[in-house]
Each structure stands twice: as structure tokens, then as C-alpha cells.
Design an enzyme around this catalytic site. Sequence first.
Site, PDB file in Angstrom:
ATOM      1  N   LYS A  66       0.816  -1.216   0.000  1.00 56.43           N
ATOM      2  CA  LYS A  66       0.000   0.000   0.000  1.00 56.43           C
ATOM      3  C   LYS A  66       0.852   1.269   0.000  1.00 56.43           C
ATOM      4  O   LYS A  66       0.400   2.317  -0.444  1.00 56.43           O
ATOM      5  CB  LYS A  66      -0.959  -0.026   1.177  1.00 56.43           C
ATOM      6  CG  LYS A  66      -2.005  -1.140   1.026  1.00 56.43           C
ATOM      7  CD  LYS A  66      -3.040  -1.138   2.133  1.00 56.43           C
ATOM      8  CE  LYS A  66      -4.184  -2.084   1.831  1.00 56.43           C
ATOM      9  NZ  LYS A  66      -3.792  -3.503   1.994  1.00 56.43           N
TER      10      LYS A  66
HETATM   11  C1  LIG Z   1      -4.501  -4.580   1.391  1.00 59.94           C
HETATM   12  C2  LIG Z   1      -3.772  -5.881   1.263  1.00 59.94           C
HETATM   13  C3  LIG Z   1      -4.189  -6.884   0.372  1.00 59.94           C
HETATM   14  C4  LIG Z   1      -5.460  -6.755  -0.457  1.00 59.94           C
HETATM   15  O1  LIG Z   1      -5.329  -5.814  -1.486  1.00 59.94           O
HETATM   16  P1  LIG Z   1      -6.657  -5.251  -2.243  1.00 59.94           P
HETATM   17  O2  LIG Z   1      -6.148  -4.186  -3.135  1.00 59.94           O
HETATM   18  O3  LIG Z   1      -7.559  -4.736  -1.164  1.00 59.94           O
HETATM   19  O4  LIG Z   1      -7.259  -6.398  -2.973  1.00 59.94           O
HETATM   20  C5  LIG Z   1      -3.416  -8.028   0.263  1.00 59.94           C
HETATM   21  N1  LIG Z   1      -2.304  -8.199   1.015  1.00 59.94           N
HETATM   22  C6  LIG Z   1      -1.876  -7.265   1.885  1.00 59.94           C
HETATM   23  C7  LIG Z   1      -0.659  -7.524   2.690  1.00 59.94           C
HETATM   24  C8  LIG Z   1      -2.580  -6.068   2.042  1.00 59.94           C
HETATM   25  O5  LIG Z   1      -2.163  -5.139   2.919  1.00 59.94           O
END
Ligand SMILES: *Cc1c(COP(=O)(O)O)cnc(C)c1O
Length: 473
Positions: free
Chosen positions: A113
Site C-alpha cells: 500500500k
Molecule cells: C490490502 C492488502 C491486500 C489486499 O489488497 P486489495 O487491493 O484490497 O485487494 C493483500 N495483502 C496485503 C498484505 C494487504 O495489505
Amino acid sequence: MQYVSTRGSAPALDFEGVTLAGLASDGGLYLPVEWPQFSPDEIRSMRGQPYWQVAVTVMRPFIGDSLSEAELIAVCKKVYGTKFAHAAIAPLVQLDQQHWLLELFHGPTLAFKDVALQLLGALFEIFLERRNERLTIVGATSGDTGSAAIHAVAGRTRTEIFMLHPKGRVSDVQRRQMTTVRAPNVHNLAIEGSFDDAQAHVKRMFTDADVTGVLNLGAVNSINWARLMAQVVYYFTSALQFGAPDRRVSYSVPTGNFGDVFAGYVAARMGLPIERLIVATNVNDILHRALSSGDYSAGGVTPTITPSMDIQVSSNFERLLYDAGGRDGAALAQQMRSFEATKAMQLTNRQAEGAAALFASCAVSQIETSRAVQQAYQASQQIIDPHTAVGLGAAHALAAAGALDPAVPVVTLATAHPAKFPDAVERAIGVRPSLPARVGDLFGREESYVDLAGDYAATRDYVLEHAAATGAA
Ligand SMILES: *Cc1c(COP(=O)(O)O)cnc(C)c1O
């Protein structure tokens, strides 16, 4: 570039507008009116370029007039030149003949993220400066979004952030990554109740005139288009290393809110030759059911060792339903209203066929997840986090079932650093991953957060009392 809502009735906005707006006023999500196209020659010309430069080329058509060329170059160089611990930003690691990892966890909070939120934090500041406005970001987190968002805006002057987390229900590492950030514009709120309760408070604040009358509210969850746009870039940088546009690649994506994998769909729509996008879910498998049988129906959430994928419904799936279903906003608004009332719906034939052209899906159990952690360690000496393991487990399962062309490389997105989820990793392989030195003395630093009761009024009153900002600076 203009952006339209998936529900057809909100006004079209430019890139600056959708970045600051988040959700559309008709309850839909914004998408560009058309997909920018890159020819094979244009894709070939990006080979060998540094990450920031591919980011400029890929994002340029989405941003349009909202940033000058010089502004876009400056922000990409700053974010992708100084905020990540690996010069490649998203390096590839080979596991075996067919399988690779794309490491997306080299940012400040050890999850993918950061790649998008570091950029979003910088974009907010540029646009707010230009408008002479301030923004109060209110969000709820079950872990990774909160810390990445806080690190993206801490210390900035035109944004402040109130981040709600369900008290006692996020991991120690995740909580400390939020609560040890000491900056006057960062407020951590530990709320009694579940993540869904905290999320409900946030949604209500956006429609509460007592709040919106005095504060200019902003959102940082993945309904924000700018986050998805930033994630399109690493599909390009990785596919280029495999020889795109002259060679195809498949991706397996650990999926929760459908943001990361939708960015892969966007890359494919822009001309990047992606063979398959594997939507990998844990036992909370609404997306796997929707893609394999057209049944999109929400149940309860089962807590797992992959908490960032423990979801009931995936907001960004609406973007796929809109684009694959023929971009009929009025029809989708009706379909979504009926889903919101009954918590269930069937995909139309057109939506299902449009999705099936590119997506495959697989639900991975907890035991299979642990087994994938073990397999990566024993066969390839890689310690992977459980979310990544869901992706890898799905890639292995589909390969074993003959559903993937063995000549096409499969890249699993490594969405978090294993040290973010040390207990699950240690249980699987007997080795406790250690935190990288760059996060510093996370367990020695003092925490700062307030405990609040579970009712909406307690949260709203706290935000109103402590917000420094008003809509106009
Ligand atoms: C947020 C997250 C996901 C999921 O991603 P999306 O874009 O919501 O599908 C998967 N793995 C980790 C470690 C995350 O922080």
C-alpha cells in the site's frame, strides 16, 4: 482526462477532482471515460527505464492537465527516488522455472500500500496548496491501510489524519506502525468493536452535515482512483523485465478489496500483454464465487491469518462490473441498489464473460496458506508472508490443475514483508522473521492513541474537537 462514476449520475471530474473526492456523490466509483492505449513500440521504449520514469509515462494520460510535465516528473522522482529501501522499488525474485515474486514491501510500512499512498500523500499536498485548502482524512483500518496512510501524510501541513482501528484487533506490529508516528497532524483512535463498526462510523461521518459543514473530508481507501493508477505502474515495470510487449506474463494477486488486481486489469486494457490475472482469496471467497459461478453474495467474515484479505464485499469489484458489463451506469446503479438491499446478486452474462476473458480465481484455505509458506522456504529459501502465500498457493493450484500455460511466467505479488506477520510465519516454518533495520526501534518507541467507546457520537465528537483544519485555510 475526465472521470465518470460507475453509477452514472455524479458529475464528471478531472484527475485533481477525483483525487480529492474519493467516492462519487451518487455512491459510485470514478473511472476514466476511456482507457489510454500504448502501442507495442511505446511499451518497448520503456524497457530499461528507472521506476520513476515508467511511472511518469504510464500515469501521464490519466493525470492530463492536473499536473504539468515538470510537476509530474518532480513528484515521481521524489516519491520513487527517496521513500523506498530498494532502488528497483518493485524487484522480481525467481522461485523456480515458472514462478516469481514481485516484492512490493520495500516502503516505510512494509506493505504494497506504500507504493500508492506515498504518491497520494504528495498529490494531496500539491492540489491543496494550489486551492489553498486543507483536508481532514478520516479512515478505518484493519491494519495495513492505516499505517501506510499515516506515514504518507505525517508532518504535512495541509492534511491531517484521523485513523480508527478496532481496539485489540490489529497486530502489535500494525498498531505500533500507526501509534508510534508522532506528528501533530496524526490522530490514532482505538474504537471498541469490530473493523466493520469503525468503518460504519467513517461512512456516516461523510454524510453527517455536522461534520461536512465544517471539515473538508478526504478518503484514502482504495476507492480512491489515484491509488489504483499508481499500482498500474508495477505491472508495467515487471512485465517489461520479462520482455513485454513481446512476451506474455500472468499474475497471481492476493485479493481483498479488489484494488490491486483491478490495477492489473487496467494495465491489460492499456495494451500490456497479460495472459491471466489470478484473483487469490482466503476462505472469505466472495470474489472466487463471483468469478467462477457468477454468484456475488456476502456472508459473515471469518478471521484468518491473512487479515488484510478478510472482507465481506470488495468495493472495487464494482469497477470491473461497470467496465466489463458495457459501462451502463444506470443499469449498474440499479444492480448495486438491489445488492445493497439483499446482499446477493448474479453477474449478468456480459459481466461474467468480460471477466472470464482475463481473470481466473482460487480460494486458498489456512492449511494451504501455511503449506505455501513452507514450500517457498524449503524449495526456494524464501520467507514469505501469509498474504503472499495465498497468492502463491493459488498460482500453484491452478498450475497443477493445468489451467495455466506452462510456458508463461507467473508472478505472485508479494504484498507484505514477512516480519509484519511473524507469528503465522513462525508457526509454518519455525523461523521468526525479523523486522528490517529501516523501521527502527518499533517496540521501544512510545505509543500515542486515544481509547473511544463504540458509539458513533464519541468518534464524531472527538474528530470535531480535535480537527485543526477547516475547509478553507
Ligand atoms: C490490502 C492488502 C491486500 C489486499 O489488497 P486489495 O487491493 O484490497 O485487494 C493483500 N495483502 C496485503 C498484505 C494487504 O495489505
